[in-house]
Scaffold this active site. Structure first.
Site, PDB file in Angstrom:
ATOM      1  CE1 TYR A 168      -4.213  -1.362  -0.364  1.00 46.98           C
ATOM      2  CE2 TYR A 168      -3.166  -3.132   0.875  1.00 46.98           C
ATOM      3  CZ  TYR A 168      -4.198  -2.683   0.072  1.00 46.98           C
ATOM      4  OH  TYR A 168      -5.203  -3.522  -0.313  1.00 46.98           O
ATOM      5  CG  ASN A 194     -10.915   2.500  -9.925  1.00 47.09           C
ATOM      6  OD1 ASN A 194     -10.895   1.268  -9.957  1.00 47.09           O
ATOM      7  ND2 ASN A 194     -11.027   3.236 -11.006  1.00 47.09           N
ATOM      8  CG  HIS A 228     -13.869  -2.322  -3.718  1.00 45.17           C
ATOM      9  ND1 HIS A 228     -13.467  -2.942  -4.870  1.00 45.17           N
ATOM     10  CD2 HIS A 228     -14.996  -2.984  -3.301  1.00 45.17           C
ATOM     11  CE1 HIS A 228     -14.316  -3.944  -5.155  1.00 45.17           C
ATOM     12  NE2 HIS A 228     -15.248  -3.979  -4.220  1.00 45.17           N
ATOM     13  CB  CYS A 235      -7.404   3.230  14.380  1.00 43.11           C
ATOM     14  SG  CYS A 235      -6.563   2.575  15.837  1.00 43.11           S
ATOM     15  NE  ARG A 275      -2.508  -0.330  -4.896  1.00 40.64           N
ATOM     16  CZ  ARG A 275      -3.674  -0.853  -4.506  1.00 40.64           C
ATOM     17  NH1 ARG A 275      -3.676  -1.875  -3.655  1.00 40.64           N
ATOM     18  NH2 ARG A 275      -4.811  -0.382  -4.942  1.00 40.64           N
ATOM     19  CG  ASN A 280     -12.701  -4.280 -20.269  1.00 38.58           C
ATOM     20  OD1 ASN A 280     -11.554  -4.552 -20.637  1.00 38.58           O
ATOM     21  ND2 ASN A 280     -13.080  -4.424 -19.016  1.00 38.58           N
ATOM     22  N   GLY A 324     -13.990  -0.485 -17.618  1.00 37.03           N
ATOM     23  CA  GLY A 324     -12.648  -0.836 -17.142  1.00 37.03           C
ATOM     24  C   GLY A 324     -12.635  -1.731 -15.921  1.00 37.03           C
ATOM     25  CB  THR A 325     -14.718  -3.395 -13.742  1.00 38.73           C
ATOM     26  OG1 THR A 325     -14.681  -4.464 -12.780  1.00 38.73           O
ATOM     27  CG2 THR A 325     -16.089  -3.314 -14.375  1.00 38.73           C
TER      28      THR A 325
HETATM   29  C1  BJW Z   1      -9.244  -1.241 -19.578  1.00 37.10           C
HETATM   30  C2  BJW Z   1      -8.169  -0.437 -19.875  1.00 37.10           C
HETATM   31  C3  BJW Z   1      -8.444   0.740 -20.570  1.00 37.10           C
HETATM   32  C4  BJW Z   1      -7.402  -2.105 -18.784  1.00 37.10           C
HETATM   33  N1  BJW Z   1      -9.694   1.033 -20.923  1.00 37.10           N
HETATM   34  N2  BJW Z   1     -10.485  -0.943 -19.950  1.00 37.10           N
HETATM   35  C5  BJW Z   1     -17.158 -16.905  -5.231  1.00 37.10           C
HETATM   36  C6  BJW Z   1     -18.155 -16.359  -6.001  1.00 37.10           C
HETATM   37  C7  BJW Z   1     -18.557 -15.058  -5.806  1.00 37.10           C
HETATM   38  C8  BJW Z   1     -17.965 -14.279  -4.838  1.00 37.10           C
HETATM   39  C9  BJW Z   1     -16.974 -14.823  -4.081  1.00 37.10           C
HETATM   40  C10 BJW Z   1     -16.574 -16.119  -4.263  1.00 37.10           C
HETATM   41  N3  BJW Z   1     -15.582 -16.378  -3.374  1.00 37.10           N
HETATM   42  C11 BJW Z   1     -15.354 -15.273  -2.651  1.00 37.10           C
HETATM   43  C12 BJW Z   1     -16.208 -14.321  -3.061  1.00 37.10           C
HETATM   44  C13 BJW Z   1     -16.308 -12.962  -2.561  1.00 37.10           C
HETATM   45  C14 BJW Z   1     -15.190 -12.071  -3.049  1.00 37.10           C
HETATM   46  C15 BJW Z   1     -15.020 -12.208  -4.564  1.00 37.10           C
HETATM   47  O1  BJW Z   1     -15.680 -11.565  -5.343  1.00 37.10           O
HETATM   48  N4  BJW Z   1     -14.101 -13.048  -5.004  1.00 37.10           N
HETATM   49  C16 BJW Z   1     -13.936 -13.327  -6.439  1.00 37.10           C
HETATM   50  C17 BJW Z   1     -12.546 -12.866  -6.895  1.00 37.10           C
HETATM   51  C18 BJW Z   1     -14.190 -14.758  -6.662  1.00 37.10           C
HETATM   52  N5  BJW Z   1     -15.615 -10.733  -2.699  1.00 37.10           N
HETATM   53  C19 BJW Z   1     -15.427 -10.230  -1.490  1.00 37.10           C
HETATM   54  O2  BJW Z   1     -14.830 -10.841  -0.616  1.00 37.10           O
HETATM   55  C20 BJW Z   1     -16.025  -8.872  -1.208  1.00 37.10           C
HETATM   56  N6  BJW Z   1     -16.760  -8.901   0.004  1.00 37.10           N
HETATM   57  C21 BJW Z   1     -17.834  -9.677   0.151  1.00 37.10           C
HETATM   58  O3  BJW Z   1     -18.248 -10.413  -0.735  1.00 37.10           O
HETATM   59  O4  BJW Z   1     -18.427  -9.568   1.391  1.00 37.10           O
HETATM   60  C22 BJW Z   1     -19.389 -10.552   1.727  1.00 37.10           C
HETATM   61  C23 BJW Z   1     -18.629 -11.683   2.364  1.00 37.10           C
HETATM   62  C24 BJW Z   1     -18.174 -11.532   3.632  1.00 37.10           C
HETATM   63  C25 BJW Z   1     -17.496 -12.568   4.232  1.00 37.10           C
HETATM   64  C26 BJW Z   1     -17.258 -13.748   3.537  1.00 37.10           C
HETATM   65  C27 BJW Z   1     -17.700 -13.859   2.225  1.00 37.10           C
HETATM   66  C28 BJW Z   1     -18.387 -12.819   1.634  1.00 37.10           C
HETATM   67  C29 BJW Z   1     -14.939  -7.832  -1.060  1.00 37.10           C
HETATM   68  C30 BJW Z   1     -14.186  -7.593  -2.323  1.00 37.10           C
HETATM   69  C31 BJW Z   1     -13.077  -6.583  -2.073  1.00 37.10           C
HETATM   70  C32 BJW Z   1     -12.185  -6.403  -3.287  1.00 37.10           C
HETATM   71  N7  BJW Z   1     -11.042  -5.658  -2.895  1.00 37.10           N
HETATM   72  C33 BJW Z   1     -10.071  -5.255  -3.903  1.00 37.10           C
HETATM   73  C34 BJW Z   1      -8.915  -4.526  -3.179  1.00 37.10           C
HETATM   74  C35 BJW Z   1      -9.343  -3.122  -2.782  1.00 37.10           C
HETATM   75  C36 BJW Z   1      -8.242  -2.397  -2.085  1.00 37.10           C
HETATM   76  C37 BJW Z   1      -7.050  -2.173  -2.966  1.00 37.10           C
HETATM   77  O5  BJW Z   1      -7.113  -1.465  -3.982  1.00 37.10           O
HETATM   78  O6  BJW Z   1      -6.016  -2.730  -2.629  1.00 37.10           O
HETATM   79  O7  BJW Z   1     -10.693  -4.392  -4.853  1.00 37.10           O
HETATM   80  S1  BJW Z   1      -9.459  -6.606  -4.901  1.00 37.10           S
HETATM   81  C38 BJW Z   1      -9.382  -5.682  -6.396  1.00 37.10           C
HETATM   82  O8  BJW Z   1     -10.354  -6.190  -7.347  1.00 37.10           O
HETATM   83  C39 BJW Z   1      -9.845  -4.277  -6.023  1.00 37.10           C
HETATM   84  C40 BJW Z   1     -10.681  -3.901  -7.215  1.00 37.10           C
HETATM   85  O9  BJW Z   1     -11.567  -2.851  -6.887  1.00 37.10           O
HETATM   86  C41 BJW Z   1     -11.363  -5.196  -7.543  1.00 37.10           C
HETATM   87  C42 BJW Z   1     -11.903  -5.266  -8.944  1.00 37.10           C
HETATM   88  O10 BJW Z   1     -10.885  -5.181  -9.884  1.00 37.10           O
HETATM   89  P1  BJW Z   1     -11.108  -4.298 -11.206  1.00 37.10           P
HETATM   90  O11 BJW Z   1     -11.247  -2.886 -10.841  1.00 37.10           O
HETATM   91  O12 BJW Z   1     -12.157  -4.905 -12.027  1.00 37.10           O
HETATM   92  O13 BJW Z   1      -9.650  -4.430 -11.887  1.00 37.10           O
HETATM   93  P2  BJW Z   1      -9.029  -5.619 -12.758  1.00 37.10           P
HETATM   94  O14 BJW Z   1      -7.581  -5.432 -12.775  1.00 37.10           O
HETATM   95  O15 BJW Z   1      -9.569  -6.926 -12.346  1.00 37.10           O
HETATM   96  O16 BJW Z   1      -9.607  -5.351 -14.224  1.00 37.10           O
HETATM   97  C43 BJW Z   1      -9.217  -4.225 -14.996  1.00 37.10           C
HETATM   98  C44 BJW Z   1     -10.033  -4.244 -16.256  1.00 37.10           C
HETATM   99  O17 BJW Z   1      -9.748  -3.068 -16.991  1.00 37.10           O
HETATM  100  C45 BJW Z   1      -9.715  -5.424 -17.189  1.00 37.10           C
HETATM  101  O18 BJW Z   1     -10.936  -6.008 -17.612  1.00 37.10           O
HETATM  102  C46 BJW Z   1      -9.001  -4.779 -18.374  1.00 37.10           C
HETATM  103  O19 BJW Z   1      -9.284  -5.410 -19.604  1.00 37.10           O
HETATM  104  C47 BJW Z   1      -9.576  -3.394 -18.344  1.00 37.10           C
HETATM  105  N8  BJW Z   1      -8.739  -2.337 -18.906  1.00 37.10           N
HETATM  106  N9  BJW Z   1      -7.007  -1.049 -19.400  1.00 37.10           N
HETATM  107  C48 BJW Z   1     -10.687   0.125 -20.613  1.00 37.10           C
HETATM  108  N10 BJW Z   1      -7.426   1.587 -20.922  1.00 37.10           N
HETATM  109 ZN    ZN Z   2      -6.719   4.308  17.255  1.00 37.12          ZN
END
Ligand code: BJW
Ligand code: ZN
Length: 245
Positions: free
Chosen positions: A67, A102, A119, A127, A70, A211, A187-188
């Site tokens: 972090y 983001n 997110h 804290c 970043r 995308n 872009g997700t």
């Molecule tokens: C372009 C481009 C250009 C490039 N123009 N496009 C099974 C099934 C369903 C769900 C789950 C499961 N097992 C577990 C889960 C739950 C889990 C999950 O979804 N997992 C899956 C991976 C399977 N989710 C969670 O745990 C969430 N919480 C939750 O569900 O709570 C309920 C719960 C509680 C207790 C137990 C179980 C459930 C929380 C999710 C939190 C995600 N956190 C992150 C980190 C955030 C902090 C940080 O930044 O460090 O969030 S992970 C990361 O992924 C970040 C992002 O916001 C997130 C999504 O990624 P994003 O933004 O889509 O980026 P990329 O890199 O994946 O894609 C980029 C895209 O851009 C690509 O498609 C490119 O092609 C495109 N691109 N250039 C247009 N110029």
């Molecule tokens: Zn504190």
């Protein structure tokens, strides 16, 4: 201009309640690496391994190293034409909600107003002791930063895997998506839930994706636009609202 882009622009010009969902691809053209895909940065860090509470409990210094790296890299980063086009769309439609995955704050920097950062935000700390949140934008933090109020270890105020999203923010996002007449996913990779499921909540809306590559959402939208958000979104806004003509 391609037929799908024209079709999308027509839908946008007719829309009165727009909801946009963004992911890392929107910030990619500002030089912020994405999580997955070809330019996926954080190549040495798999998000599933490092973005979770167990990793932080096991090795907080490693997680903070990621972090802090970043935060450092984001220091000189500016919004790109994709961010600006989204802010422009907000200024042009009656009702608008931006749901962003983001954490970089670049949408607000581009002038977007109604932004739900579901997110969290990398510039804030939370804290682990007293629960206090603080905006530490632009500051260089210690390798293991401590809370100024209670001395406990701080963590980034972001949502990790297995953690719940803020319920108020999430409810607002679902409500906005349910009521919109145009839903734009940009872009997700559409693999991280619950954000990826918002598309299904947009049942009554025209659904558009922007995308560079196909995603699981591509087959579920009405119009899939293949290309860079920094290029396509300004074209879309210009065509829909007659800007620059
Ligand atoms: C372009 C481009 C250009 C490039 N123009 N496009 C099974 C099934 C369903 C769900 C789950 C499961 N097992 C577990 C889960 C739950 C889990 C999950 O979804 N997992 C899956 C991976 C399977 N989710 C969670 O745990 C969430 N919480 C939750 O569900 O709570 C309920 C719960 C509680 C207790 C137990 C179980 C459930 C929380 C999710 C939190 C995600 N956190 C992150 C980190 C955030 C902090 C940080 O930044 O460090 O969030 S992970 C990361 O992924 C970040 C992002 O916001 C997130 C999504 O990624 P994003 O933004 O889509 O980026 P990329 O890199 O994946 O894609 C980029 C895209 O851009 C690509 O498609 C490119 O092609 C495109 N691109 N250039 C247009 N110029
Ligand atoms: Zn504190």
């Amino acid at each position: 201009m391609s037929a799908p882009l024209q079709q999308a622009a027509r839908a946008l010009s007719a829309a009165t309640n727009v909801c946009v969902l963004t992911g890392a691809g929107v910030s990619a053209e500002s030089g912020v690496p994405t999580f997955r895909g070809l330019d996926g940065l954080w190549k040495n860090f798999r998000p599933e391994e490092v973005s979770n509470p167990d990793a932080f409990a096991r090795d907080p210094a490693l997680v903070w190293e990621w972090y802090n790296m970043r935060r450092d890299r984001l220091g000189g980063v500016e919004p790109n034409p994709g961010h600006h086009a989204i802010a422009e769309i907000e200024r042009r439609v009656d009702r608008f909600t931006l749901v962003t995955q983001n954490v970089d704050g670049l949408h607000a920097a581009a002038g977007s107003r109604n932004v739900l950062e579901v997110h969290g935000n990398i510039w804030r700390t939370l804290c682990t002791g007293c629960g206090r949140r603080q905006d530490r934008t632009g500051e260089r933090l210690d390798a293991l930063p401590a809370c100024p109020a209670c001395g406990a270890l701080l963590r980034p105020d972001v949502v990790w895997f297995g953690e719940m999203l803020d319920p108020d923010l999430w409810d607002a996002a679902v409500e906005a998506v349910r009521s919109c007449d145009l839903f734009l996913s940009v872009g997700t990779s559409a693999v991280v839930y619950p954000a990826a499921g918002l598309l299904d909540a947009a049942a009554g809306a025209v659904k558009i994706e922007v995308n560079v590559e196909p995603t699981p959402a591509s087959a579920r939208v009405d119009i899939a636009l293949a290309g860079r958000s920094g290029q396509l979104l300004p074209l879309l806004a210009r065509q829909a609202f007659g800007l620059g003509d």
